[in-house]
Scaffold this motif. Structure first.
Motif, mmCIF file in Angstrom:
data_model
loop_
_atom_site.group_PDB
_atom_site.id
_atom_site.type_symbol
_atom_site.label_atom_id
_atom_site.label_comp_id
_atom_site.label_asym_id
_atom_site.label_seq_id
_atom_site.Cartn_x
_atom_site.Cartn_y
_atom_site.Cartn_z
ATOM 1 N N MET A 1 0.826 -1.202 0.000
ATOM 2 C CA MET A 1 0.000 0.000 0.000
ATOM 3 C C MET A 1 0.870 1.267 0.000
ATOM 4 O O MET A 1 0.582 2.222 -0.707
ATOM 5 C CB MET A 1 -0.931 0.011 1.210
ATOM 6 C CG MET A 1 -1.929 1.168 1.199
ATOM 7 S SD MET A 1 -2.879 1.306 2.715
ATOM 8 C CE MET A 1 -3.723 -0.256 2.764
ATOM 9 N N SER A 3 3.854 1.617 -1.170
ATOM 10 C CA SER A 3 4.462 1.788 -2.495
ATOM 11 C C SER A 3 3.485 2.460 -3.453
ATOM 12 O O SER A 3 3.853 3.366 -4.212
ATOM 13 C CB SER A 3 4.884 0.420 -3.044
ATOM 14 O OG SER A 3 5.327 0.530 -4.374
ATOM 15 N N ALA A 4 2.217 2.037 -3.415
ATOM 16 C CA ALA A 4 1.196 2.639 -4.281
ATOM 17 C C ALA A 4 0.986 4.107 -3.941
ATOM 18 O O ALA A 4 0.843 4.956 -4.831
ATOM 19 C CB ALA A 4 -0.105 1.859 -4.150
ATOM 20 N N LYS A 7 3.764 6.216 -5.333
ATOM 21 C CA LYS A 7 3.617 6.394 -6.778
ATOM 22 C C LYS A 7 2.483 7.358 -7.110
ATOM 23 O O LYS A 7 2.548 8.081 -8.117
ATOM 24 C CB LYS A 7 3.407 5.038 -7.453
ATOM 25 C CG LYS A 7 4.656 4.178 -7.439
ATOM 26 C CD LYS A 7 4.455 2.855 -8.145
ATOM 27 C CE LYS A 7 5.750 2.038 -8.122
ATOM 28 N NZ LYS A 7 5.586 0.726 -8.766
ATOM 29 N N ASP A 8 1.448 7.388 -6.271
ATOM 30 C CA ASP A 8 0.373 8.363 -6.472
ATOM 31 C C ASP A 8 0.897 9.791 -6.289
ATOM 32 O O ASP A 8 0.519 10.706 -7.032
ATOM 33 C CB ASP A 8 -0.775 8.109 -5.493
ATOM 34 C CG ASP A 8 -1.491 6.789 -5.776
ATOM 35 O OD1 ASP A 8 -1.373 6.280 -6.895
ATOM 36 O OD2 ASP A 8 -2.155 6.277 -4.848
ATOM 37 N N ARG A 39 -7.599 3.174 -0.671
ATOM 38 C CA ARG A 39 -6.684 2.034 -0.518
ATOM 39 C C ARG A 39 -6.849 1.395 0.870
ATOM 40 O O ARG A 39 -6.785 0.172 1.009
ATOM 41 C CB ARG A 39 -5.251 2.478 -0.765
ATOM 42 C CG ARG A 39 -5.023 2.931 -2.209
ATOM 43 C CD ARG A 39 -3.560 3.126 -2.546
ATOM 44 N NE ARG A 39 -3.387 3.785 -3.832
ATOM 45 C CZ ARG A 39 -3.559 3.201 -5.009
ATOM 46 N NH1 ARG A 39 -3.925 1.927 -5.074
ATOM 47 N NH2 ARG A 39 -3.365 3.878 -6.132
ATOM 48 N N GLY A 75 -5.032 0.699 -9.632
ATOM 49 C CA GLY A 75 -3.609 0.425 -9.751
ATOM 50 C C GLY A 75 -2.744 1.523 -9.158
ATOM 51 O O GLY A 75 -3.223 2.427 -8.457
ATOM 52 N N GLU A 76 -1.452 1.475 -9.485
ATOM 53 C CA GLU A 76 -0.487 2.422 -8.928
ATOM 54 C C GLU A 76 -0.275 3.604 -9.870
ATOM 55 O O GLU A 76 -0.537 3.516 -11.071
ATOM 56 C CB GLU A 76 0.845 1.708 -8.687
ATOM 57 C CG GLU A 76 0.750 0.574 -7.675
ATOM 58 C CD GLU A 76 2.087 -0.100 -7.448
ATOM 59 O OE1 GLU A 76 2.985 0.028 -8.337
ATOM 60 O OE2 GLU A 76 2.267 -0.744 -6.413
ATOM 61 N N GLY A 77 0.194 4.703 -9.313
ATOM 62 C CA GLY A 77 0.508 5.875 -10.123
ATOM 63 C C GLY A 77 -0.709 6.535 -10.729
ATOM 64 O O GLY A 77 -0.632 7.162 -11.783
ATOM 65 N N ASP A 96 -2.642 0.953 -14.065
ATOM 66 C CA ASP A 96 -1.588 1.824 -13.553
ATOM 67 C C ASP A 96 -1.461 3.095 -14.396
ATOM 68 O O ASP A 96 -1.729 3.085 -15.595
ATOM 69 C CB ASP A 96 -0.251 1.088 -13.570
ATOM 70 C CG ASP A 96 -0.249 -0.135 -12.671
ATOM 71 O OD1 ASP A 96 -1.022 -0.153 -11.695
ATOM 72 O OD2 ASP A 96 0.512 -1.085 -12.956
ATOM 73 N N HIS A 97 -1.042 4.182 -13.733
ATOM 74 C CA HIS A 97 -0.702 5.446 -14.399
ATOM 75 C C HIS A 97 -1.883 6.039 -15.173
ATOM 76 O O HIS A 97 -1.717 6.611 -16.246
ATOM 77 C CB HIS A 97 0.502 5.257 -15.326
ATOM 78 C CG HIS A 97 1.661 4.573 -14.652
ATOM 79 N ND1 HIS A 97 2.361 5.159 -13.637
ATOM 80 C CD2 HIS A 97 2.186 3.332 -14.833
ATOM 81 C CE1 HIS A 97 3.307 4.318 -13.229
ATOM 82 N NE2 HIS A 97 3.219 3.209 -13.927
ATOM 83 N N ASN A 122 -3.923 0.564 -18.676
ATOM 84 C CA ASN A 122 -2.827 1.393 -18.177
ATOM 85 C C ASN A 122 -2.657 2.657 -19.024
ATOM 86 O O ASN A 122 -2.911 2.643 -20.230
ATOM 87 C CB ASN A 122 -1.520 0.604 -18.188
ATOM 88 C CG ASN A 122 -1.599 -0.648 -17.336
ATOM 89 O OD1 ASN A 122 -2.212 -0.655 -16.267
ATOM 90 N ND2 ASN A 122 -0.991 -1.730 -17.791
#
Length: 234
Positions: A1, A3-4, A7-8, A39, A75-77, A96-97, A122
């Protein structure tokens, strides 16, 4: 979490020119706050702590103006810019992203059972006011134009605009930009130009008919002239 979440923060700094520092993003960006709270709510939902997850999601909506069901997978970012009025349904999946602007809805049509909401690939951009309804996929690097209503699958690297949404560009490269080679731009139909084209075809047909009528009139005049000469001879 964690890490996500990192990246956000990086996504907000990279995609918003107004963001000057990570501390600014953490303190004043409602889109980031909504992602963090989601999250946590999603973590609770995965551990069957359903009521707490739903209560946290309700607080998230009240605090940020962004409604995300705790079951939605994000997802992440991901970057939610401005964010007010964003709605993300229970079975929605976001890659992601992805960039999401204010007023975006990832909803259902009310006709489906089970998987009811879209899957977003993505590096997708969902512009302000876009409405995407149904259990289909929006491919990687796609762009959905502002105010568009999308009801069918969107291929990767495409730009979609309009109500209902239609593809106006295919074959874009990373980030949804048109590829230097192999990209195919598809211009949306221009209703005024279509009318003018139909009028031009109609006028051409009328001209052809008038030309035929003029030819027939000339032939008849020639016939009358010949008859008149014969009568004079008699």
């Amino acid at each position: 979490m964690l890490s996500a979440i990192r990246k956000d923060i990086q996504a907000a700094l990279a995609r918003d020119p107004a963001a000057k520092s990570a501390l600014e993003v953490i303190l004043v960006y409602p889109g980031f706050h909504a992602l963090v709270l989601h999250r946590i709510a999603h973590w609770l939902m995965n551990r069957k702590i359903r009521l707490a997850a739903r209560m946290l999601a309700a607080c998230n909506r009240a605090l940020t103006g962004i409604e995300i069901h705790p079951c939605a997978v994000i997802g992440e970012g991901v970057f939610i810019d401005h964010g007010m009025g964003v709605v993300i349904g229970e079975t929605a999946v976001i890659g992601d992203h992805v960039t999401i602007y204010q007023g975006v809805t990832l909803g259902g049509t009310g006709k489906d059972v089970g998987k009811r909401h879209p899957t977003i690939g993505n590096h997708v951009i969902l512009s302000s006011g876009a409405t995407i309804l149904g259990p289909f996929t929006v491919g990687d690097y796609a762009k959905i134009g502002a105010g568009s209503v999308v009801l069918h699958e969107v291929p990767p690297h495409c730009t979609v605009v309009g109500i209902p949404g239609r593809v106006v560009r295919r074959g874009g490269g990373p980030g949804g930009e048109r590829a230097a080679e192999g990209g195919e731009a598809v211009k949306p139909a221009d209703p005024v130009q279509e009318k003018l084209n139909k009028m031009a075809v109609h006028i051409e047909r009328l001209e052809q008919q008038l030309a035929k009528q003029a030819e027939l009139v000339e032939q008849r005049l020639q016939s009358l002239e010949q008859i008149s000469r014969l009568e004079k001879v008699r």
